[in-house]
Design an enzyme around this catalytic site. Structure first.
Site, PDB file in Angstrom:
ATOM      1  N   LYS A  34      -8.851  -8.462 -17.617  1.00  0.00           N
ATOM      2  CA  LYS A  34      -8.301  -8.309 -18.967  1.00  0.00           C
ATOM      3  C   LYS A  34      -9.441  -8.290 -19.983  1.00  0.00           C
ATOM      4  CE  LYS A  34      -4.151 -10.973 -17.754  1.00  0.00           C
ATOM      5  NZ  LYS A  34      -3.382 -12.213 -18.003  1.00  0.00           N
ATOM      6  N   LYS A  49      -4.974 -12.534  -8.349  1.00  0.00           N
ATOM      7  CA  LYS A  49      -3.581 -12.126  -8.600  1.00  0.00           C
ATOM      8  C   LYS A  49      -2.707 -12.733  -7.514  1.00  0.00           C
ATOM      9  CE  LYS A  49      -0.731  -7.963  -9.291  1.00  0.00           C
ATOM     10  NZ  LYS A  49       0.233  -8.211  -8.213  1.00  0.00           N
ATOM     11  N   CYS A  83      25.661   2.593  28.131  1.00  0.00           N
ATOM     12  CA  CYS A  83      24.282   2.077  28.144  1.00  0.00           C
ATOM     13  C   CYS A  83      24.305   0.586  27.842  1.00  0.00           C
ATOM     14  CB  CYS A  83      23.446   2.816  27.107  1.00  0.00           C
ATOM     15  SG  CYS A  83      21.759   2.192  26.972  1.00  0.00           S
ATOM     16  N   ASP A 131       2.338   1.536  -3.475  1.00  0.00           N
ATOM     17  CA  ASP A 131       1.320   1.995  -4.425  1.00  0.00           C
ATOM     18  C   ASP A 131       1.045   3.486  -4.268  1.00  0.00           C
ATOM     19  OD1 ASP A 131       1.044  -0.541  -5.495  1.00  0.00           O
ATOM     20  OD2 ASP A 131      -0.611  -1.096  -4.179  1.00  0.00           O
ATOM     21  N   GLN A 164       0.826  -1.206   0.000  1.00  0.00           N
ATOM     22  CA  GLN A 164       0.000   0.000   0.000  1.00  0.00           C
ATOM     23  C   GLN A 164       0.865   1.262   0.000  1.00  0.00           C
ATOM     24  OE1 GLN A 164      -0.660  -2.759   1.838  1.00  0.00           O
ATOM     25  NE2 GLN A 164      -2.337  -3.313   0.468  1.00  0.00           N
ATOM     26  N   GLU A 165       1.951   1.246   0.767  1.00  0.00           N
ATOM     27  CA  GLU A 165       2.845   2.409   0.796  1.00  0.00           C
ATOM     28  C   GLU A 165       3.548   2.577  -0.549  1.00  0.00           C
ATOM     29  OE1 GLU A 165       4.162   2.575   5.485  1.00  0.00           O
ATOM     30  OE2 GLU A 165       4.961   1.001   4.217  1.00  0.00           O
ATOM     31  N   CYS A 193      16.809   7.490  29.359  1.00  0.00           N
ATOM     32  CA  CYS A 193      16.925   6.144  28.802  1.00  0.00           C
ATOM     33  C   CYS A 193      16.426   5.116  29.812  1.00  0.00           C
ATOM     34  CB  CYS A 193      18.381   5.858  28.439  1.00  0.00           C
ATOM     35  SG  CYS A 193      18.671   4.153  27.901  1.00  0.00           S
TER      36      CYS A 193
END
Length: 736
Positions: free
Chosen positions: A347, A127, A487, A45, A42-43, A463
């Site tokens: 088609k 499809k 960290c 497209d 979708q992104e 953090c």
């Protein structure tokens, strides 16, 4: 934020078209050439649709490298030989709503000058989400199979398809027992099937050449079974070698489409033979002789009669209403189908109409794909956890009440960043809509209970792992821990990066092993890896470790005592220093102490040091700042010194070959069709040349591919030698 078309200036439209061309080309490469998509269908497209809208509004700005002119992606570097398709393998335009299907039908009528009162039939079929493949039959015998590639050039997979049972090595002209077209969905969903009792005798009487085109795919159940088998085989191999078993290092396919692509595109066809691949046909390419039918239905039925499977949901539709109804009917069955689909293809049925309609740049005018929306489900967001990555980025992860989405149980979703949480307004306890598409991480797309009284989620300003301040970057959306290597979350992630395949590539140190050794206090920094030899007995005492597996691990570590200098630099995980940047830096400095000295001087404001760094092609202010910040932090300097007390990286030199471009500056521009830009740059370096990103009076040679623009013009104006990609390939081949 996308700007409305009417508010765009011509310059803004040109810039956006340039960005879209680059974005879409990147995602085409990831999907078609690398089988590793990063965004949802979708992104993708949405990017393509925006590009089409801009080109419609500004037709004079259409670029030579426009996505609307391309199909698929150029074949990447591969051990498989290349095949040029006699007839291009085209893509399809997409529709996302009933209105767009109606407009497609109306557009076909207008082009053919057919009135509303005159019948025009279409075919409709599901499809399937597979890998496009063309099968060339000569006198009924399979002589070649090729992937689509960029539509013009694909990869030869003939030995591989010999192991796909659905693909016959020889077509058998069998008449049909029953037709495919017209009727409603039946209970069995069966495709047209050949009737062996009516076999035609004699030699092949079909077209001399007929290319059948379709999709290689993997059924959903077979996909899950394959992943399970790969895991079992890896576990058995580890047991046999007395190695510790790390599930994180086992290759697992993300989805059936990737599994099909990865299984078909194997240099060793015996690997393909172990993979449960299937095929069905949906069209044809080159034909020598008569096409066996006058309609799409007739030819598809003939292909089925020859023994090649076609879609069991293939139908002929007489009206727009039937087309839309068949889309809904297929959609209703989608979750129960034994394979994954992402839409319905329509088609025009009559082949003479197809011929009149012809093609646009990359797609036929007589076909369109109506895409399904991404699969969604509702559930409860139970909690939001904050994870700290290797570079200190704080990423929110949503913990969900388990929910089935697209056949997969989802319990976690990415919430991306603080801005996304604020945009959605989500809090623990909210009911949310979760979306999953392809192999992309599931995501929350909507909050169903934004108005319920509940405290907003407070994104931390420290953090959660080390308590250091967490800050937002100027102009960015990410929040990062400032703790660096003090960290613990960053330390474990950086240790995993340090031993990864791209960096030092140390076998036996998987993610779980690093987590275990870190928890035991054995691994605090990269240098500790090289002190594991002193803990042999302690490692051996751990569950799952045997003499051989411990010795293999320690041997792998010892083999990296003199590591490649650029890989060692990459392994330190300095922000903005990826593999290419690490190589570029070490080609200039050759030794790590020289790099550190210059980076420290640059941070102190030494203009000469800044110029030295930024004069390196591809090195900008972000890299200079990241290097300076890394060496400014006392703990990082201690880690660096400790590591260099354990390893002895040799002086970095790039082995070069004698060539006519040795010592010269080469620029690559336009679309490279047989190699990536990184491959081209590596070739230039191996030939002793410098690969630059810009044309200047110092440029000696320009290699220009299709779509070369301003760089080509500038080179011509400066009288610089210009060759095409084939000319460059000759230089590389001559150098050996």
């Amino acid at each position: 934020m996308t700007t409305e078309l009417e508010n765009l200036s011509e310059a803004e439209a040109a810039n956006e078209l340039m960005r879209l061309a680059r974005q879409i080309a990147k995602h085409d490469r990831l999907y078609h050439a690398e089988d590793a998509p990063e965004i949802t269908d979708q992104e993708y497209d949405a990017l393509v649709r925006r590009n089409a809208e801009l080109e419609a509004a500004f037709p004079h700005l259409v670029r030579e490298d426009s996505p609307s002119r391309k199909v698929g992606h150029a074949v990447a570097a591969s051990p498989l030989s290349k095949v040029t398709h006699e007839v291009r393998m085209m893509s399809l335009d997409n529709a996302f709503a009933d209105e767009e299907v109606a407009e497609f039908v109306a557009r076909v009528r207008r082009y053919l000058n057919i009135g509303e009162d005159e019948a025009i039939a279409f075919t409709a079929e599901d499809k399937i989400d597979g890998l496009s493949c063309s099968l060339r039959y000569e006198n009924g015998k399979l002589v070649r199979a090729a992937t689509r590639g960029d539509g013009q050039v694909g990869e030869d997979v003939t030995p591989n398809v010999a192991h796909i049972g659905d693909i016959p090595q020889e077509l058998t002209p069998l008449p049909l027992a029953g037709g495919a077209g017209g009727g409603p969905l039946d209970d069995s969903g069966s495709a047209p099937t050949p009737d062996p009792s009516r076999r035609r005798e004699g030699k092949w009487n079909g077209p001399a050449v007929f290319e059948i085109r379709g999709e290689v795919y993997m059924a959903t159940a077979d996909f899950h079974a394959l992943n399970a088998r790969l895991m079992d085989e890896a576990r058995a191999e580890a047991d046999e070698k007395d190695n510790a078993f790390d599930t994180a290092k086992v290759r697992q396919f993300a989805n059936p489409r990737n599994a099909a692509a990865g299984s078909l595109r194997q240099k060793d066809a015996s690997v393909t033979a172990t993979r449960p691949l299937r095929f069905w046909a949906h069209g044809w390419g080159a034909v020598e002789g008569d096409v066996p039918g006058e309609t799409q239905v007739e030819v598809v039925e003939q292909i089925a009669a020859w023994g090649v499977p076609v879609s069991p949901l293939f139908r002929r539709c007489e009206t727009l209403e039937e087309m839309l109804a068949h889309y809904e009917a297929i959609g209703a069955q989608r979750a129960d189908l034994p394979y994954e689909i992402d839409g319905v293809v329509y088609k025009v049925d009559r082949l003479d109409y197809q011929q009149r309609l012809g093609f646009v740049a990359k797609a036929p005018r007589w076909a369109i794909a109506r895409k399904f929306p991404a699969e969604q489900a509702e559930t409860t967001l139970e909690n939001i956890d904050i994870q700290v990555g290797r570079t200190g980025k704080l990423t929110p992860v949503g913990r969900l009440a388990p929910v089935l989405v697209g056949g997969v149980t989802v319990t976690n979703v990415t919430l991306h960043n603080r801005d996304e949480i604020e945009r959605l307004g989500v809090r623990p306890g909210d009911r949310v809509v979760v979306q999953r598409a392809g192999d992309v991480i599931p995501q929350v797309v909507r909050n169903l209970t934004p108005d319920e009284k509940r405290d907003s989620f407070e994104f931390p300003d420290t953090c959660p792992e080390c308590g250091s301040e967490a800050v937002s970057e100027e102009g960015g959306v990410d929040v990062r821990c400032t703790g660096g290597l003090i960290c613990p979350a960053q330390r474990t992630e950086r240790l995993k990066h340090f031993v990864s395949r791209a960096a030092l590539d140390i076998d036996g140190l998987g993610e779980k092993t690093i987590d275990q050794f870190f928890a035991l206090g054995w691994l605090e920094s990269p240098a500790d890896i090289f002190r594991l030899k002193d803990r042999r007995d302690e490692i051996l005492a751990l569950e799952g470790w045997m003499d051989k597996s411990v010795d293999n691990l320690l041997a792998s570590v010892e083999a990296r005592r003199e590591p490649d200098t650029a890989r060692l630099l990459l392994g330190l995980g300095i922000r903005h220093v990826g593999a290419v940047t690490a190589r570029d830096l070490m080609k200039y400095f050759h030794e790590l102490p020289a790099l550190r000295e210059t980076a420290e001087k640059a941070r102190a404001g030494d203009e000469e040091a800044v110029v030295a760094l930024t004069s390196i092609d591809g090195i900008g202010s972000a890299v200079v700042e990241a290097l300076g910040d890394f060496f400014h932090e006392e703990h990082n300097r201690a880690v660096w010194d400790d590591l260099l007390s354990e390893v002895s990286p040799p002086r970095y030199e790039v082995e070069t070959l004698d060539s006519p471009v040795a010592g010269k500056t080469v620029v690559f521009t336009g679309k490279l069709e047989t190699m990536s830009r990184d491959e081209a740059k590596a070739q230039a370096e191996r030939l002793g040349a410098k690969a630059s990103g810009s044309v200047s009076a110092k440029t000696d040679l320009l290699v220009a591919g299709p779509g070369a623009g301003s760089k080509l013009k500038k080179a011509q104006d400066l009288g610089i030698e210009v060759i095409d990609e084939a000319g460059w390939a000759e230089i590389v081949a001559a150098a050996g």
